[in-house]
Design a protein around this motif. Structure first.
Motif, PDB file in Angstrom:
ATOM      1  N   ARG A   1       0.851  -1.194   0.000  1.00 58.59           N
ATOM      2  CA  ARG A   1       0.000   0.000   0.000  1.00 58.59           C
ATOM      3  C   ARG A   1       0.886   1.243   0.000  1.00 58.59           C
ATOM      4  O   ARG A   1       1.815   1.338   0.793  1.00 58.59           O
ATOM      5  N   ILE A   2       0.568   2.168  -0.913  1.00 60.43           N
ATOM      6  CA  ILE A   2       1.281   3.441  -0.951  1.00 60.43           C
ATOM      7  C   ILE A   2       0.374   4.528  -0.388  1.00 60.43           C
ATOM      8  O   ILE A   2      -0.825   4.314  -0.184  1.00 60.43           O
ATOM      9  N   ARG A   3       0.939   5.708  -0.145  1.00 62.10           N
ATOM     10  CA  ARG A   3       0.194   6.793   0.491  1.00 62.10           C
ATOM     11  C   ARG A   3      -0.953   7.305  -0.367  1.00 62.10           C
ATOM     12  O   ARG A   3      -1.981   7.713   0.141  1.00 62.10           O
TER      13      ARG A   3
ATOM     14  N   HIS B   1      -3.120   2.468  -5.155  1.00 61.87           N
ATOM     15  CA  HIS B   1      -2.997   2.522  -3.693  1.00 61.87           C
ATOM     16  C   HIS B   1      -2.659   1.147  -3.109  1.00 61.87           C
ATOM     17  O   HIS B   1      -1.859   1.039  -2.195  1.00 61.87           O
TER      18      HIS B   1
ATOM     19  N   GLU C   1       3.011  10.584  -3.071  1.00 70.08           N
ATOM     20  CA  GLU C   1       2.001   9.533  -3.018  1.00 70.08           C
ATOM     21  C   GLU C   1       2.590   8.152  -3.273  1.00 70.08           C
ATOM     22  O   GLU C   1       1.959   7.145  -2.991  1.00 70.08           O
TER      23      GLU C   1
ATOM     24  N   GLU D   1       5.167   6.972  -1.794  1.00 71.93           N
ATOM     25  CA  GLU D   1       5.824   6.496  -0.578  1.00 71.93           C
ATOM     26  C   GLU D   1       5.040   5.350   0.045  1.00 71.93           C
ATOM     27  O   GLU D   1       3.817   5.301  -0.026  1.00 71.93           O
TER      28      GLU D   1
ATOM     29  N   GLU E   1       3.118   3.037   2.501  1.00 71.19           N
ATOM     30  CA  GLU E   1       2.227   3.163   3.659  1.00 71.19           C
ATOM     31  C   GLU E   1       2.319   1.908   4.521  1.00 71.19           C
ATOM     32  O   GLU E   1       2.510   1.981   5.716  1.00 71.19           O
ATOM     33  N   SER E   2       2.188   0.738   3.871  1.00 71.18           N
ATOM     34  CA  SER E   2       2.307  -0.519   4.619  1.00 71.18           C
ATOM     35  C   SER E   2       2.532  -1.679   3.652  1.00 71.18           C
ATOM     36  O   SER E   2       2.221  -1.591   2.469  1.00 71.18           O
TER      37      SER E   2
END
Length: 83
Positions: A7-9, A20, A50, A52, A54-55
């Protein structure tokens, strides 16, 4: 090999491809993210911030006794699961 959900920002779009959440088959967490990131960078998709991370979630792995409790099967590669 392992299956990861990356997952990305950003990258959400109601009318186009949703970047995403992506899935990557890789040998490591770093490798999974780099596959996604390199694709986004090469194709100039999403804004820079965006892209970067996220998880990352481990979904399944090619192992007879996977730590995540879910087995991954890949065509032509399942011999490694035999003992």
């Amino acid at each position: 090999m392992k299956l990861y959900k990356v997952r990305i920002r950003g990258g959400c779009s109601p009318t186009s491809t949703n970047y995403h959440e992506s899935y990557a088959v890789a040998s490591s967490i770093d490798s999974a993210y780099m596959q996604v990131r390199e694709y986004l960078d090469k194709n100039d998709l999403c804004f820079q911030d965006e892209r970067e991370l996220e998880s990352i979630t481990l979904i399944a792995e090619m192992s007879k006794y996977p730590a995540c409790k879910t087995m991954l099967f890949m065509e032509g590669m399942n011999q490694c699961l035999k003992e």
